[in-house]
Design an enzyme around this catalytic site. Structure first.
Site, PDB file in Angstrom:
ATOM      1  N   ARG A  64     -35.700   6.429  25.665  1.00 25.82           N
ATOM      2  CA  ARG A  64     -35.237   7.703  25.104  1.00 25.82           C
ATOM      3  C   ARG A  64     -36.232   8.822  25.389  1.00 25.82           C
ATOM      4  NH1 ARG A  64     -34.212   8.529  19.297  1.00 25.82           N
ATOM      5  NH2 ARG A  64     -32.973  10.323  19.916  1.00 25.82           N
ATOM      6  N   HIS A  68     -35.109  12.257  27.096  1.00 27.02           N
ATOM      7  CA  HIS A  68     -35.293  13.519  26.389  1.00 27.02           C
ATOM      8  C   HIS A  68     -36.258  14.436  27.146  1.00 27.02           C
ATOM      9  CE1 HIS A  68     -33.581  12.827  22.116  1.00 27.02           C
ATOM     10  NE2 HIS A  68     -33.059  11.926  22.928  1.00 27.02           N
ATOM     11  N   ASN A  96     -35.613  15.800  18.430  1.00 21.00           N
ATOM     12  CA  ASN A  96     -36.629  14.867  18.923  1.00 21.00           C
ATOM     13  C   ASN A  96     -37.380  14.149  17.814  1.00 21.00           C
ATOM     14  OD1 ASN A  96     -36.229  15.115  21.696  1.00 21.00           O
ATOM     15  ND2 ASN A  96     -37.606  16.875  21.877  1.00 21.00           N
ATOM     16  N   HIS A 198     -27.852   2.856  25.183  1.00 24.54           N
ATOM     17  CA  HIS A 198     -27.542   2.546  23.782  1.00 24.54           C
ATOM     18  C   HIS A 198     -27.346   1.049  23.548  1.00 24.54           C
ATOM     19  CE1 HIS A 198     -26.058   6.914  22.799  1.00 24.54           C
ATOM     20  NE2 HIS A 198     -27.358   6.826  22.991  1.00 24.54           N
TER      21      HIS A 198
END
Length: 330
Positions: A64, A68, A96, A198
């Site tokens: 992640r 991000h 975040n 995911h």
């Protein structure tokens, strides 16, 4: 006698030439550090493997963090920078705040390990270390191993205000997802492949509560959710407890990077609307059905998508630098 100031001195000409050669040389390539730091990837892998043994959270946290990072300022490790009294950095934007500390810790420890090697010291960017670490956690969790393109510089800016509107939201529909990913040169196929991150992630109750409570006047639960699964989610996330309780996004194989994510979507077990919509929308449904049956096709598409993700907004030459400490600017 008048001097002609239009002709640069030989020294400046040499500098311009060296800078242009440097910029040309700094295109991403897998063996970028082979001459200066040949043990780079083995060193990073050792740190990542140790973190992985300590906690599986290292996998979704690092993955992640990479995503991000790339989607906001480009893949430049700007998300790792800590806020200072004069600047609220990316990592402290609300989108975040759910990034697990293990991702940051992995990058910082890997950077320290690399810089402990005399030839490698201050030669490798935090951005490249993050890209390698993301590949390594995928591989450690049972996903594909692939060669990582290297040669990124670390960004010189990290502002929380720059995060706004740049990350996908759990409520997104297919049009919104495609539009956001397309803005980074990624296709719908890339988006569906990257969504499979995911399969190893977790989410807090407040990110999907709208799907299991008070969804609409007609239905308190989102009808696209498997009703038995919805009941399990309600049990894990009652309305009167901490909304930050974490739930595995893949209820079947939460600690394995595999194609179970797509099987879950077929069963109505996509945790976010932005997950389930990939099966509900006829434009993306065939891809989901294909990858639910064919893990190799999914893995191949995922490698392509991760490689393209790693090229977004890359800084080279003087547009970036190599941070001594990943958490702060030089």
């Amino acid at each position: 006698m008048a001097h002609n100031n239009n002709n640069p001195s030989p020294l400046i000409s040499l500098l311009i030439l060296s800078l242009s050669l440097c910029a040309t040389a700094q295109q991403l390539r897998p063996n970028y550090y082979s001459a200066v730091c040949p043990s780079l990837e083995a060193t990073v892998r050792g740190v990542v493997a140790q973190k992985f043994r300590q906690t599986f959270v290292t996998v979704p946290a690092t993955l992640r963090l990479f995503f991000h990072d790339c989607f906001v300022e480009g893949c430049d490790a700007s998300v790792v920078v800590a806020s200072t009294p004069g600047n609220t950095a990316e990592k402290d934007h609300p989108d975040n705040l759910s990034l697990a500390g293990d991702g940051f810790d992995t990058v910082i420890k890997a950077k320290q390990a690399v810089d402990n090697i005399p030839g490698c010291r201050n030669k490798v960017s935090c951005a490249d270390i993050l890209a390698i670490a993301a590949r390594d956690v995928i591989s450690l969790a049972g996903g594909p191993w692939y060669r990582v393109e290297l040669g990124r510089r670390d960004g010189l800016t990290s502002k929380a205000t720059n995060v706004e509107g740049r990350l996908p939201q759990p409520t997104f529909n297919l049009k919104q997802l495609n539009s956001l990913f397309a803005s980074h040169g990624l296709t719908q196929t890339d988006m569906i492949a990257l969504s499979a991150a995911h399969t190893v992630g977790f989410a807090h109750c407040d990110r999907f509560a709208n799907r299991i409570y008070n969804f609409s006047k007609q239905s308190p639960v989102d009808p696209t959710l498997n009703q038995q699964y919805a009941a399990q989610l309600q049990s894990s996330c009652p309305t009167n407890v901490d909304p930050l309780i974490a739930i595995d996004m893949d209820p079947v194989t939460p600690k394995k990077f595999d194609n179970q994510y797509y099987k879950n979507l077929k069963d109505g077990k996509g945790l976010f609307n932005s997950d389930q919509v990939l099966y509900m929308d006829p434009r993306s449904k065939p891809t989901v059905e294909s990858w639910a049956k064919n893990p190799k096709a999914f893995q191949d598409a995922f490698v392509v998508a991760m490689t393209k993700l790693g090229r977004i907004g890359v800084k080279t030459g003087r547009r970036g630098n190599i941070r001594v400490d990943c958490g702060r600017f030089n």
